[in-house]
Design a protein around this motif. Structure first.
Motif, short mmCIF file in Angstrom:
data_model
loop_
_atom_site.label_atom_id
_atom_site.label_comp_id
_atom_site.label_asym_id
_atom_site.label_seq_id
_atom_site.Cartn_x
_atom_site.Cartn_y
_atom_site.Cartn_z
N SER A 54 6.04 5.00 -5.40
CA SER A 54 4.94 4.76 -4.28
C SER A 54 5.03 4.21 -3.49
O SER A 54 4.69 4.04 -2.12
CB SER A 54 3.72 4.84 -5.08
OG SER A 54 3.26 6.01 -5.94
N LEU A 55 5.48 2.74 -3.57
CA LEU A 55 5.42 1.56 -2.61
C LEU A 55 6.64 1.71 -1.64
O LEU A 55 6.52 1.55 -0.38
CB LEU A 55 6.10 0.29 -3.42
CG LEU A 55 6.22 -0.65 -2.58
CD1 LEU A 55 5.22 -1.06 -1.94
CD2 LEU A 55 6.74 -1.95 -3.82
N GLU A 56 7.72 2.58 -2.09
CA GLU A 56 8.92 2.75 -1.01
C GLU A 56 8.59 3.91 -0.21
O GLU A 56 8.97 3.97 1.03
CB GLU A 56 10.03 2.64 -1.65
CG GLU A 56 11.28 2.89 -0.79
CD GLU A 56 12.58 2.82 -1.63
OE1 GLU A 56 13.53 2.93 -0.95
OE2 GLU A 56 12.59 3.02 -2.80
N GLU A 57 8.21 5.19 -0.86
CA GLU A 57 8.21 6.35 -0.13
C GLU A 57 6.96 7.04 0.20
O GLU A 57 6.72 7.52 1.39
CB GLU A 57 9.05 7.23 -1.06
CG GLU A 57 9.18 8.69 -0.55
CD GLU A 57 10.15 8.77 0.62
OE1 GLU A 57 9.92 9.84 1.46
OE2 GLU A 57 10.81 7.99 0.74
N VAL A 58 5.73 6.63 -0.54
CA VAL A 58 4.64 7.36 -0.14
C VAL A 58 3.51 6.51 0.39
O VAL A 58 3.02 7.09 1.62
CB VAL A 58 4.22 7.97 -1.71
CG1 VAL A 58 2.67 8.87 -1.42
CG2 VAL A 58 4.99 9.12 -2.32
N ALA A 59 3.23 5.52 -0.31
CA ALA A 59 2.08 4.54 0.19
C ALA A 59 2.47 3.98 1.72
O ALA A 59 3.58 3.63 1.99
CB ALA A 59 1.76 3.62 -0.74
N THR A 60 1.35 3.89 2.44
CA THR A 60 1.60 3.40 3.94
C THR A 60 0.97 1.89 3.81
O THR A 60 1.38 0.90 4.48
CB THR A 60 0.76 3.95 5.02
OG1 THR A 60 1.54 5.43 5.24
CG2 THR A 60 0.95 3.13 6.21
N TRP A 61 -0.11 1.86 2.91
CA TRP A 61 -0.80 0.65 3.00
C TRP A 61 -0.64 0.16 1.37
O TRP A 61 -1.04 0.95 0.48
CB TRP A 61 -2.32 0.64 3.18
CG TRP A 61 -3.03 -0.60 3.31
CD1 TRP A 61 -3.15 -1.32 4.51
CD2 TRP A 61 -4.16 -0.96 2.69
NE1 TRP A 61 -3.88 -2.22 4.39
CE2 TRP A 61 -4.53 -2.17 3.19
CE3 TRP A 61 -4.65 -0.76 1.39
CZ2 TRP A 61 -5.73 -3.02 2.82
CZ3 TRP A 61 -5.78 -1.18 0.90
CH2 TRP A 61 -6.28 -2.44 1.37
N TRP A 62 -0.48 -1.23 0.89
CA TRP A 62 -0.03 -1.59 -0.24
C TRP A 62 -0.63 -3.03 -0.40
O TRP A 62 -0.89 -3.78 0.59
CB TRP A 62 1.19 -1.74 -0.66
CG TRP A 62 1.72 -1.97 -1.98
CD1 TRP A 62 1.81 -2.83 -2.74
CD2 TRP A 62 1.60 -0.52 -2.77
NE1 TRP A 62 2.16 -2.72 -4.07
CE2 TRP A 62 2.05 -1.31 -4.08
CE3 TRP A 62 1.61 0.58 -2.68
CZ2 TRP A 62 2.30 -0.38 -5.51
CZ3 TRP A 62 1.41 1.37 -3.84
CH2 TRP A 62 2.04 0.88 -5.10
N ARG A 63 -0.95 -3.40 -1.72
CA ARG A 63 -1.53 -4.96 -1.88
C ARG A 63 -1.25 -5.10 -3.36
O ARG A 63 -0.97 -3.93 -4.06
CB ARG A 63 -2.97 -5.00 -1.42
CG ARG A 63 -4.00 -4.38 -2.30
CD ARG A 63 -5.65 -4.51 -1.61
NE ARG A 63 -6.46 -4.00 -2.60
CZ ARG A 63 -7.05 -2.80 -2.75
NH1 ARG A 63 -6.06 -1.87 -2.03
NH2 ARG A 63 -7.81 -2.20 -3.50
#
Length: 777
Positions: free
Chosen positions: A262-271
């Protein structure tokens, strides 16, 4: 070639003159007005798309709701987030177990029936049973996707990626889509099609998360008070991120790999807070899967048992490296990059052809799916007859030859004491095929001829199967193709390497996935969790980096290609270099004039604007106000931005004033709540306004977002794109560089469609030419 040389020479002549340099030239060499299509393909359905409101709408209603929250309600909100993360993991794990249980039993009993006829040498009857069962299973999956939930077709990952980027993909996360995805995945995978359940499980996890966050399907929503906290796009985005991580974890039993995917491929915004919750969700998934496997070991789940969940254990072999091994490992990486890029290119062309077929109607979609099913059945059953029978070696043990549904050394049409190596790979489920080709300490099990046939077949099936109207994943087909050429290279190396052939197959699968999907970190961890061998880490990292680097030299990743093909306006992380030399003001110049509203506006004017435009946001501008200090009277104030949905809500509630005045705070609280403002989907056609009401007024100040993101017209498009993407905006207001009497307080509004590269180049072709000239030089 002459034209190219002439173009380069002309560009060099232009560069000699500072006034004709592309940096100094006016960029308004445009062909037409900046415009874009609001249509995109979601699943296999053409849909009208909009952007999501990830930005916090700080109007008076929101501020009042935020101030009124007690500490208990804040704690309840935090607890609810963790509770929903737990439920997402729990339900995803349970559904993944049920899907695996159904697939293993349906496919297992089908194969047992086929093997029974093969043992009796009734080969035609065996084929009829296999082809007939596959046909019916594909028919069920395709009918559901074509007639009931078109958005459930395909993997769903590109649409999820677009949603988390800020694109509203309609009918993507509903209850119908969830049910069709589950049943369709069971049918398609059990039918032996060259597809996996990994992509669909990501979509299933996201559907579960979305439904939990909104309290159920649209028609049967639960109106619990605590669910109101999640009635916004921001919290729904976080939940869907947890769902996608849980889906990957359920597919590969890889909790850390799911989070990193999810962090590398799917999500645009992360925290960081989101990282903890996604990890918690995947941990719950693993616990559920492990509990299910322990229960099924007793034989209570039919044919579902140890091999039911995709786990390719190669931990029983020691990994020792030799200096010479660096060469074949590097070759695997290069091959993975080249073949991955080639696969992306060919799949792009196949999907274009399928798009033409799908446009002809539902029956054409169904016919295409069934044709692929019949072709697959013919190949899987017929090609093993081309392989020669191989004698069982004493080192293989008593399991050679085997006549069951699973395991290595399948006898097929061979006499006693012999096995058919190609049947071992083809006449089984895709999961078991991977386990067989990954098998360790079996250096003489497979013939190169059989592996070449297997590789060629799955290259063809991988191209023609993806894109039909059934739920499908790309992970397993790519693993099958990559493991085949990896094992071939392992056999070719023979005595010159210390690495087991099964490990070569693992490295081949990893390299092709990196070459096609362009993932590195998450893929590395997923393969480590899949294979249960930490000693593979160094060479796996080496292979992945080479494969991704080589693949990037040719084309984008497969998911980026699919996003572009579907027309989803996905904002990339890195702007194009030419975006540095064009400003947002120049983009605003080629757009239709911005439509503004007054703080206290006539009802008739609002109705006219809503009926004659498709804009979803309007600047609210007050003219002739008296500022507190400084400027003389008659100044113009940009009060903020009001959404189309909120204007429609005002009209539906008939919150009208008989005179032109500001409303009091109690009047607003009496009529609107934060839950009301979170609702979407209403249209102006649903609103009925009388002639007398048209002459009344509306105070827009309480519903206006007073803190919209604004930029100066001199800002470069590159900078604006980075801001737009990282903050998760839907609208970006452009302000004039100079403030003076007679100058409009708003130059324009940018949306995500205005920042898509090919939309800009369609208006400013000069930018593309200058870029092409520099490349040619």
């Amino acid at each position: 070639m002459e034209e190219l040389n002439r173009f380069v020479c002309e560009d060099e002549e232009e560069d000699e003159d500072p006034e004709s340099n592309t940096v100094h030239q006016p960029l308004l060499k445009r062909n037409r007005t900046l415009s874009s299509s609001p249509l995109a393909i979601v699943g296999t359905k053409v849909s009208y798309i909009e952007s999501l409101d990830y930005e916090i709408n700080e109007n008076d209603v929101f501020k009042q709701d935020w101030r009124s929250r007690s500490k208990v309600e804040v704690l309840q909100y935090v607890f609810s987030k963790w509770l929903l993360a737990f439920l997402v993991g729990l339900l995803t794990g349970v559904i993944a177990t049920l899907i695996n249980l159904a697939v293993e039993n349906i496919a297992g009993y089908k194969l047992l029936a086929v093997v029974k006829y093969i043992d009796q040498e009734r080969y035609m009857m065996g084929f009829m049973v296999m082809a007939g069962a596959n046909f019916v299973l594909t028919l069920v999956a395709a009918v559901l996707c074509v007639w009931f939930a078109p958005t459930a077709a395909g993997p769903g990952i590109p649409e999820i990626k677009a949603y988390l980027n800020g694109v509203d993909t309609p009918n993507m996360f509903g209850a119908t889509e969830l049910i069709v995805k589950i049943i369709g995945s069971i049918g398609a995978v059990s039918a032996g099609l060259d597809l996996g359940k990994e992509g669909p499980l990501v979509h299933i996890g996201s559907c579960i998360a979305s439904l939990l966050g909104q309290g159920g399907p649209d028609n049967y929503r639960i109106k619990w008070r605590w669910l109101r906290y999640f009635n916004n796009d921001r919290d729904r985005r976080d939940l869907i991120t947890c769902g996608s991580s849980s889906g990957v974890c359920a597919a590969f039993r890889a909790p850390v790999g799911g989070v990193l995917f999810s962090l590398e491929e799917v999500a645009t915004w992360w925290r960081s807070a989101l990282l903890w919750r996604t990890f918690f969700s995947t941990a719950v998934v693993v616990v559920v899967l492990r509990a299910a496997m322990e229960y099924c070991k007793s034989g209570s789940c039919g044919l579902f048992g140890k091999g039911g969940l995709i786990m390719f254990d190669v931990g029983g072999v020691s990994v020792r490296y030799h200096v010479v091994d660096i060469i074949p490992v590097a070759v695997i990486g290069v091959l993975g990059g080249i073949l991955g890029a080639l696969y992306n290119c060919l799949l792009h062309k196949v999907l274009k052809v399928y798009n033409v077929i799908n446009k002809k109607g539902k029956f054409h979609k169904l016919l295409l799916s069934l044709s692929v099913s019949i072709f697959t059945s013919v190949c899987l059953y017929g090609l093993p007859f081309l392989a020669t029978c191989r004698p069982c070696d004493s080192s293989f043990g008593p399991e050679c030859p085997s006549t069951g549904r699973a395991g290595n050394f399948k006898q097929f049409n061979c006499p006693n004491g012999y096995y058919n190596d190609l049947s071992t790979l083809l006449l089984t489920t895709n999961d078991d095929a991977v386990r067989n080709i990954f098998s360790i300490n079996t250096p003489t099990e497979f013939n190169i001829f059989s592996l070449v046939i297997f590789f060629a077949l799955y290259c063809i099936l991988g191209l023609i199967t993806f894109g039909i109207a059934v739920p499908s994943g790309l992970f397993l087909p790519i693993i099958l193709m990559g493991s085949a050429y990896g094992r071939i290279l392992g056999i070719a190396m023979g005595p010159y390497t210390r690495i087991d052939q099964g490990l070569y197959a693992v490295l081949g699968a990893a390299s092709l996935m990196a070459g096609s999907m362009r993932m590195t970190v998450s893929l590395c961890v997923i393969f480590l969790e899949l294979t249960n061998n930490l000693l593979l880490l160094p060479i796996t990292m080496f292979v992945l980096l080479i494969a991704k680097t080589v693949g990037d030299c040719f084309n984008p990743s497969i998911y980026e290609i699919i996003l572009e093909l579907k027309g989803l306006p996905f904002l990339e992380a890195h702007p194009e270099p030419w975006m540095r030399i064009i400003t947002v003001g120049e983009l605003a110049d080629v757009k239709p004039a911005v439509v503004t509203l007054s703080g206290i506006e006539k009802v008739g004017r609002i109705v006219e604007v809503l009926k004659n435009t498709t804009h979803n946001g309007f600047p609210v501008v007050d003219v002739g106000i008296t500022p507190p200090v400084g400027s003389p009277n008659g100044a113009t104030e940009l009060h903020g931005l009001i959404l189309r949905a909120h204007l429609i809500l005002v009209l539906k509630k008939k919150w009208f004033l008989g005179e032109r005045r500001r409303t009091e705070e109690w009047e607003v609280r009496e009529k609107f709540t934060s839950i009301d403002l979170a609702e979407r989907g209403a249209t102006i056609e649903e609103v009925i306004v009388t002639k007398d009401e048209m002459e009344m007024y509306v105070d827009l100040h309480p519903l206006t977002n007073t803190t919209p993101y604004t930029v100066v017209e001199s800002m470069s498009v590159a900078k604006a794109l980075v801001l737009f993407r990282q903050v998760g905006l839907r609208h970006m207001i452009i302000l004039p560089k100079y403030q003076a009497a007679g100058v409009s307080s708003v130059v324009g509004i940018l949306t995500r469609q205005d920042l898509i590269a090919h939309n800009i180049l369609s208006v400013f072709p000069h930018l593309d030419k200058s870029k092409g000239a520099k490349k040619s030089q």
